[in-house]
Design an enzyme around this catalytic site. Structure first.
Site, PDB file in Angstrom:
ATOM      1  N   CYS A  11      58.603  42.527  81.801  1.00 27.54           N
ATOM      2  CA  CYS A  11      57.231  42.418  81.285  1.00 27.54           C
ATOM      3  C   CYS A  11      56.291  43.389  82.018  1.00 27.54           C
ATOM      4  CB  CYS A  11      56.773  40.972  81.475  1.00 27.54           C
ATOM      5  SG  CYS A  11      55.020  40.683  81.299  1.00 27.54           S
ATOM      6  N   CYS A  14      53.175  41.930  83.630  1.00 24.01           N
ATOM      7  CA  CYS A  14      53.550  41.121  84.796  1.00 24.01           C
ATOM      8  C   CYS A  14      53.688  42.005  86.031  1.00 24.01           C
ATOM      9  CB  CYS A  14      54.868  40.393  84.547  1.00 24.01           C
ATOM     10  SG  CYS A  14      54.826  39.249  83.156  1.00 24.01           S
TER      11      CYS A  14
END
Length: 91
Positions: A11, A14
Site C-alpha cells: 500500500c 501506508c
C-alpha cells in the site's frame, strides 16, 4: 491511549504514513502507543475492526475504538486527534 495503524506492505499511502506516525510517536512519547497491524498477516484483527481499506488508523481509548481515519492524512490531523482525547482524559 493507543493508535492502531492498519497497513499493508503493498500500500503506497501506508508507506508514506509510516514515517509520520514514527515521528508522532517520538514527539508524544508515553501519551500514546502506536501499533501497526499488517492486514495480510492478521486479517482476523482487521475484520474485527471492520477495516475495508488502507491505511486505516483507529484511536482506542480504554481499549475501545473512539475515532477512525481512513486514508492518508497530514501528521497534524493525527496529532489533533490524540490531543482531543488527551484533553478529555484530563477532565
Amino acid at each position: 491511549m493507543t493508535l492502531v495503524d492498519f497497513t499493508a506492505a503493498w500500500c503506497p499511502p501506508c508507506k508514506r504514513l509510516n514515517p509520520l506516525l514514527e515521528e508522532l510517536g517520538q514527539e508524544l512519547g508515553e501519551r500514546v502507543t502506536i501499533l501497526k497491524v499488517d492486514v495480510d498477516a492478521s486479517p482476523h484483527i482487521a475484520a474485527r475492526f471492520g477495516v475495508m481499506s488502507m491505511p486505516t488508523v483507529i484511536l482506542l481509548k480504554d481499549g475501545e475504538p473512539v475515532e477512525r481515519l481512513v486514508g492518508l492524512r497530514p501528521k497534524e490531523t493525527y496529532r489533533s486527534l490524540i490531543a482531543k482525547y488527551s484533553a478529555i482524559a484530563a477532565h
